[in-house]
Structures are given as C-alpha cells and as structure tokens.
Design a protein around this motif. Structure first.
Motif, PDB file in Angstrom:
ATOM      1  N   MET A 113      -1.092   6.953  -7.565  1.00 45.49           N
ATOM      2  CA  MET A 113      -0.789   6.147  -8.748  1.00 45.49           C
ATOM      3  C   MET A 113       0.677   6.263  -9.128  1.00 45.49           C
ATOM      4  O   MET A 113       1.324   5.270  -9.476  1.00 45.49           O
ATOM      5  CB  MET A 113      -1.677   6.578  -9.920  1.00 45.49           C
ATOM      6  CG  MET A 113      -3.160   6.323  -9.708  1.00 45.49           C
ATOM      7  SD  MET A 113      -3.568   4.584  -9.441  1.00 45.49           S
ATOM      8  CE  MET A 113      -3.171   3.912 -11.065  1.00 45.49           C
ATOM      9  N   ASP A 114       1.232   7.469  -9.034  1.00 43.85           N
ATOM     10  CA  ASP A 114       2.651   7.658  -9.344  1.00 43.85           C
ATOM     11  C   ASP A 114       3.525   6.824  -8.418  1.00 43.85           C
ATOM     12  O   ASP A 114       4.485   6.170  -8.859  1.00 43.85           O
ATOM     13  CB  ASP A 114       3.031   9.134  -9.222  1.00 43.85           C
ATOM     14  CG  ASP A 114       2.483   9.983 -10.359  1.00 43.85           C
ATOM     15  OD1 ASP A 114       2.078   9.403 -11.385  1.00 43.85           O
ATOM     16  OD2 ASP A 114       2.451  11.218 -10.200  1.00 43.85           O
ATOM     17  N   ARG A 115       3.199   6.842  -7.131  1.00 45.83           N
ATOM     18  CA  ARG A 115       4.011   6.095  -6.162  1.00 45.83           C
ATOM     19  C   ARG A 115       3.820   4.592  -6.350  1.00 45.83           C
ATOM     20  O   ARG A 115       4.760   3.804  -6.214  1.00 45.83           O
ATOM     21  CB  ARG A 115       3.649   6.495  -4.734  1.00 45.83           C
ATOM     22  CG  ARG A 115       3.902   7.941  -4.370  1.00 45.83           C
ATOM     23  CD  ARG A 115       5.311   8.396  -4.693  1.00 45.83           C
ATOM     24  NE  ARG A 115       6.313   7.561  -4.014  1.00 45.83           N
ATOM     25  CZ  ARG A 115       7.608   7.549  -4.325  1.00 45.83           C
ATOM     26  NH1 ARG A 115       8.054   8.283  -5.334  1.00 45.83           N
ATOM     27  NH2 ARG A 115       8.436   6.799  -3.660  1.00 45.83           N
ATOM     28  N   ALA A 116       2.595   4.176  -6.656  1.00 42.86           N
ATOM     29  CA  ALA A 116       2.330   2.747  -6.828  1.00 42.86           C
ATOM     30  C   ALA A 116       3.051   2.186  -8.047  1.00 42.86           C
ATOM     31  O   ALA A 116       3.428   1.012  -8.070  1.00 42.86           O
ATOM     32  CB  ALA A 116       0.823   2.514  -6.950  1.00 42.86           C
ATOM     33  N   GLU A 117       3.231   3.015  -9.066  1.00 42.79           N
ATOM     34  CA  GLU A 117       3.869   2.556 -10.293  1.00 42.79           C
ATOM     35  C   GLU A 117       5.386   2.670 -10.263  1.00 42.79           C
ATOM     36  O   GLU A 117       6.065   2.183 -11.167  1.00 42.79           O
ATOM     37  CB  GLU A 117       3.315   3.365 -11.477  1.00 42.79           C
ATOM     38  CG  GLU A 117       1.838   3.079 -11.757  1.00 42.79           C
ATOM     39  CD  GLU A 117       1.235   4.033 -12.761  1.00 42.79           C
ATOM     40  OE1 GLU A 117       1.973   4.951 -13.218  1.00 42.79           O
ATOM     41  OE2 GLU A 117       0.047   3.870 -13.093  1.00 42.79           O
ATOM     42  N   ALA A 118       5.931   3.285  -9.215  1.00 44.49           N
ATOM     43  CA  ALA A 118       7.385   3.407  -9.107  1.00 44.49           C
ATOM     44  C   ALA A 118       8.002   2.034  -8.843  1.00 44.49           C
ATOM     45  O   ALA A 118       7.401   1.194  -8.172  1.00 44.49           O
ATOM     46  CB  ALA A 118       7.742   4.372  -7.980  1.00 44.49           C
ATOM     47  N   PRO A 119       9.203   1.772  -9.382  1.00 44.75           N
ATOM     48  CA  PRO A 119       9.859   0.473  -9.149  1.00 44.75           C
ATOM     49  C   PRO A 119      10.056   0.207  -7.654  1.00 44.75           C
ATOM     50  O   PRO A 119      10.425   1.104  -6.888  1.00 44.75           O
ATOM     51  CB  PRO A 119      11.210   0.629  -9.865  1.00 44.75           C
ATOM     52  CG  PRO A 119      10.999   1.727 -10.856  1.00 44.75           C
ATOM     53  CD  PRO A 119      10.009   2.664 -10.241  1.00 44.75           C
ATOM     54  N   GLY A 120       9.787  -1.025  -7.243  1.00 47.15           N
ATOM     55  CA  GLY A 120       9.978  -1.393  -5.847  1.00 47.15           C
ATOM     56  C   GLY A 120      11.442  -1.390  -5.459  1.00 47.15           C
ATOM     57  O   GLY A 120      12.299  -1.865  -6.210  1.00 47.15           O
ATOM     58  N   ARG A 121      11.740  -0.853  -4.294  1.00 50.84           N
ATOM     59  CA  ARG A 121      13.129  -0.797  -3.825  1.00 50.84           C
ATOM     60  C   ARG A 121      13.351  -1.599  -2.545  1.00 50.84           C
ATOM     61  O   ARG A 121      14.490  -1.897  -2.196  1.00 50.84           O
ATOM     62  CB  ARG A 121      13.546   0.657  -3.612  1.00 50.84           C
ATOM     63  CG  ARG A 121      13.564   1.464  -4.915  1.00 50.84           C
ATOM     64  CD  ARG A 121      13.959   2.895  -4.667  1.00 50.84           C
ATOM     65  NE  ARG A 121      15.247   3.001  -4.003  1.00 50.84           N
ATOM     66  CZ  ARG A 121      15.737   4.144  -3.524  1.00 50.84           C
ATOM     67  NH1 ARG A 121      15.028   5.258  -3.626  1.00 50.84           N
ATOM     68  NH2 ARG A 121      16.915   4.174  -2.942  1.00 50.84           N
ATOM     69  N   PRO A 156       0.818  -1.211   0.000  1.00 54.99           N
ATOM     70  CA  PRO A 156       0.000   0.000   0.000  1.00 54.99           C
ATOM     71  C   PRO A 156       0.854   1.264   0.000  1.00 54.99           C
ATOM     72  O   PRO A 156       1.987   1.277   0.477  1.00 54.99           O
ATOM     73  CB  PRO A 156      -0.814  -0.128   1.288  1.00 54.99           C
ATOM     74  CG  PRO A 156      -0.008  -1.031   2.166  1.00 54.99           C
ATOM     75  CD  PRO A 156       0.699  -1.976   1.245  1.00 54.99           C
ATOM     76  N   VAL A 157       0.295   2.330  -0.542  1.00 54.38           N
ATOM     77  CA  VAL A 157       0.930   3.645  -0.546  1.00 54.38           C
ATOM     78  C   VAL A 157       0.502   4.387   0.715  1.00 54.38           C
ATOM     79  O   VAL A 157      -0.680   4.419   1.059  1.00 54.38           O
ATOM     80  CB  VAL A 157       0.532   4.436  -1.803  1.00 54.38           C
ATOM     81  CG1 VAL A 157       1.099   5.853  -1.755  1.00 54.38           C
ATOM     82  CG2 VAL A 157       0.998   3.713  -3.064  1.00 54.38           C
TER      83      VAL A 157
END
Length: 231
Positions: free
Chosen positions: A120-128, A24-25
């Motif tokens: 949406m921007d944060r959810a679509e960012a590559p997982g780190r 979740p964001v």
C-alpha cells in the motif's frame, strides 16, 4: 489446527485492501527449498500471484544448498541480487525467507500484514515513470518517460518466470515434504540502462511462452519505479 489458523490469517491479510495503482507493485521473495522457515512465505507468493495489483516473484537462492539439498530453482545471480539489496542499506547479513517490496521495503519472515502495508505504501507513492509494453511477434516494445525531473541511472529489466513448480524434497530441513512454488523466476536480465531524462523507446527480441514482467528500477538496486506484465 495451528497450521489451519495460520493459513486463514495469511489469506485474510492478503485479501485486505487491494492497492489502488495504475501499475502493479513488485514483490520479491528470496527463498530456498532447503529452508524450513520458507514454506509459509512460499504459500504467500502462491496467493499473491492471483492478485492484479502486484507482481509476486520467487527468487531461489543457493546458499542453503550446502546442508544437503540443492534447490532445483536456485541461481547464484539471485543470491547476488539479495546481497546487493543488503549492501545498499549497509546490512551485512541476508536472510530467508525475505520479501523486498518495490525494491525498498525489506521484510524478514512470512508476515502478510507487513507485506501488504508495504504494498500500500508503494502503491500510494507518487508515480515517477510511466511505461507501456507491447509484444508483436518476436519483438517486445518498451516505451517509457519520466514524470519527474530526475536523471539518475535506471535499469530496464526483463524478468521471466515459471507459474508453478512442485518439488519432492528428499534431504535437508524440508526432507519428506512435497512443496509447491509459484512464479519461480528463471531469468532476470538488464535490457537497457536509462541514463538521461529523455523518453525511452526500445525493442527487444522475446521468445517462449513463459510469463514475465518489465521492471524499471534505480541502480543500487533501489526503488522500483515502474512495472508491467509481459503481454
């Protein structure tokens, strides 16, 4: 009628485009019972609290208390956190209501579309960071590993919150109103600093029935790289 249409607009925006993410964001709202502009944003948190793809948190600040109504949920630590967010990007002022999405996007005012675009921007960012959280009796077990080559210091934080609170405001800008708040943060503690690229595995004592979350965030505070609800 205007208030009704505003409520419809908020509901429509919040139901649009659920973020497709494994984790979740985190959405933080800095708010105050003494701020007349805050109730629409507080209502957004009530609606966001129903979503599975976000963790919406209400952090009540204390700098509105001087106008005649002391916020019963406010903590100086939350004011300090908001000021730290401002300092991280060179801002000299803080505002209420203000949303911070994923530790990065700052949005002043109740703006549902902007909030959901940021989600949406944060959810679509590559997982780190990949993280698993388990609770066994009085122990909370956190296991995490970095998915990139980074070694910048990260904060592993445990947040607890009260699902709902209703307050009759007697003085200040909202005098005469009885307002409902959701996901009211009661504590925000740094459980560990993660300072290298090795896997993290820690156990912490945990008590009480309040819901909560584990949040991994860059120091600063900066970007939130992982989040999970307390089981």
């Amino acid at each position: 009628m205007r208030g009704y249409m505003a409520a419809l607009s908020i509901a429509a925006c919040l139901s649009y485009g659920a973020a497709q993410a494994d984790a979740p964001v985190v959405i933080e709202l800095f708010t105050s019972q003494g701020c007349s502009s805050c109730p629409p944003a507080d209502k957004m948190v009530q609606e966001l609290a129903e979503r599975e793809d976000v963790i919406a948190l209400g952090l009540h600040v204390d700098y509105w208390d001087y106008i005649g109504w002391a916020d019963s949920f406010a903590q100086p630590a939350f004011t300090k956190r908001q000021k730290a967010y401002a300092a991280a990007v060179g801002d000299r002022m803080v505002y209420t209501p203000q949303f911070v999405v994923g530790g990065m996007e700052r949005i002043v005012g109740a703006k549902p579309m902007k909030v959901m675009e940021a989600v949406m921007d944060r959810a679509e960012a590559p997982g780190r960071v990949e993280m698993e959280v388990a609770r066994e009796g009085g122990l909370l077990r956190i296991v995490a590993r970095r998915l990139d080559d980074g070694s910048d210091p990260l904060m592993v934080q445990v947040v607890r919150f009260m699902p709902e609170g209703r307050v009759a405001i007697e003085r200040g800008e909202n005098a005469g109103h009885e307002l409902t708040y959701a996901n009211i943060v009661t504590s925000w503690e740094v459980a560990a600093r993660w300072t290298d690229d090795t896997a993290l595995e820690i156990e912490l004592p945990v008590s009480g029935e309040l819901p909560g979350a584990v949040i991994v965030q860059q120091e600063g505070p900066g970007a939130i790289l992982a989040a999970a609800r307390l089981p």
